[in-house]
Design an enzyme around this catalytic site. Sequence first.
Site, PDB file in Angstrom:
ATOM      1  CB  CYS A   1      -1.218  43.743  13.360  1.00  0.00           C
ATOM      2  SG  CYS A   1      -0.335  42.375  14.122  1.00  0.00           S
TER       3      CYS A   1
ATOM      4  NE  ARG B   1       1.218  37.910  21.044  1.00  0.00           N
ATOM      5  CZ  ARG B   1       0.320  36.930  20.958  1.00  0.00           C
ATOM      6  NH1 ARG B   1       0.697  35.694  20.700  1.00  0.00           N
ATOM      7  NH2 ARG B   1      -0.948  37.168  21.147  1.00  0.00           N
TER       8      ARG B   1
ATOM      9  CG  HIS C   1       2.025  47.084  14.449  1.00  0.00           C
ATOM     10  ND1 HIS C   1       0.779  47.269  14.990  1.00  0.00           N
ATOM     11  CD2 HIS C   1       2.324  45.788  14.658  1.00  0.00           C
ATOM     12  CE1 HIS C   1       0.342  46.141  15.520  1.00  0.00           C
ATOM     13  NE2 HIS C   1       1.267  45.222  15.322  1.00  0.00           N
TER      14      HIS C   1
ATOM     15  CD  GLU D   1       0.126  50.738  14.184  1.00  0.00           C
ATOM     16  OE1 GLU D   1       0.365  50.561  12.976  1.00  0.00           O
ATOM     17  OE2 GLU D   1      -0.145  49.805  14.965  1.00  0.00           O
TER      18      GLU D   1
HETATM   19  N1  GLN Z   1      -1.611  38.143  17.480  1.00  0.00           N
HETATM   20  C1  GLN Z   1      -2.643  39.168  17.423  1.00  0.00           C
HETATM   21  C2  GLN Z   1      -3.987  38.575  17.013  1.00  0.00           C
HETATM   22  O1  GLN Z   1      -4.061  37.452  16.640  1.00  0.00           O
HETATM   23  C3  GLN Z   1      -2.257  40.277  16.460  1.00  0.00           C
HETATM   24  C4  GLN Z   1      -1.041  40.974  16.966  1.00  0.00           C
HETATM   25  C5  GLN Z   1      -1.052  42.468  16.746  1.00  0.00           C
HETATM   26  O2  GLN Z   1      -2.040  43.063  16.322  1.00  0.00           O
HETATM   27  N2  GLN Z   1       0.063  43.086  17.091  1.00  0.00           N
HETATM   28  O3  GLN Z   1      -4.961  39.264  17.073  1.00  0.00           O
END
Ligand code: GLN
Length: 191
Positions: free
Chosen positions: A79, A133, A168, A170
């Site tokens: 992410c 997100r 994720h 994890e």
């Molecule tokens: N939206 C976050 C970012 O831009 C990433 C989201 C996440 O790692 N769960 O860093």
Amino acid sequence: MTVAILALQGAFAEHAAMLDRLGTEHFEIRQRRDLDRPFDGLILPGGESTVMRKLLHDLDLFEPLQTRILDGLPVFGTCAGLILLAKDVDGGVPCFATMDISVRRNAYGRQLGSFYTEQQCRDIGRIPMTFIRAPYIKATAGAAEALAEVDGNIVAARQGNQLVTAFHPELSTDLSVHRYFLGRITQRNRS
Ligand code: GLN
């Protein structure tokens, strides 16, 4: 084998718990002197990539970590960690810029900020995918290859020593993505 986990912010403890379950040694990187300890692989966790990028620079961690990644250190970014590795960031500033992927931050909008699905991931199998997100990969270039897609968007990729997921692993109970990463470290240590 020892894996270092970047622990400036975000979901680093969850990665540590996965490595515990896999019986793999690990420690946290919080400051420059933590880099004195030897490690065979690095995890860049989820969290907020803009905050992590700033802290990496403020704490003088950016340059030594980028050098190690460019030298072939196996790295797994989830992410926000994926965003840190991307050369091109739509809606953000690149950080390590070591991977030939272009990513869109917060790609699913507010409505679809978080969701769960299960999909096939190349060389790993069908796995649970939790998105929070999340970014997605708009395109790969050079030696980067897509490993999984959700609704036509790339959500996992690899390039040499680098592995990334927009989701994720994890946060699930499924160990297969972490196991795959550890396998790549073992391969590198043998060669
Ligand atoms: N939206 C976050 C970012 O831009 C990433 C989201 C996440 O790692 N769960 O860093």
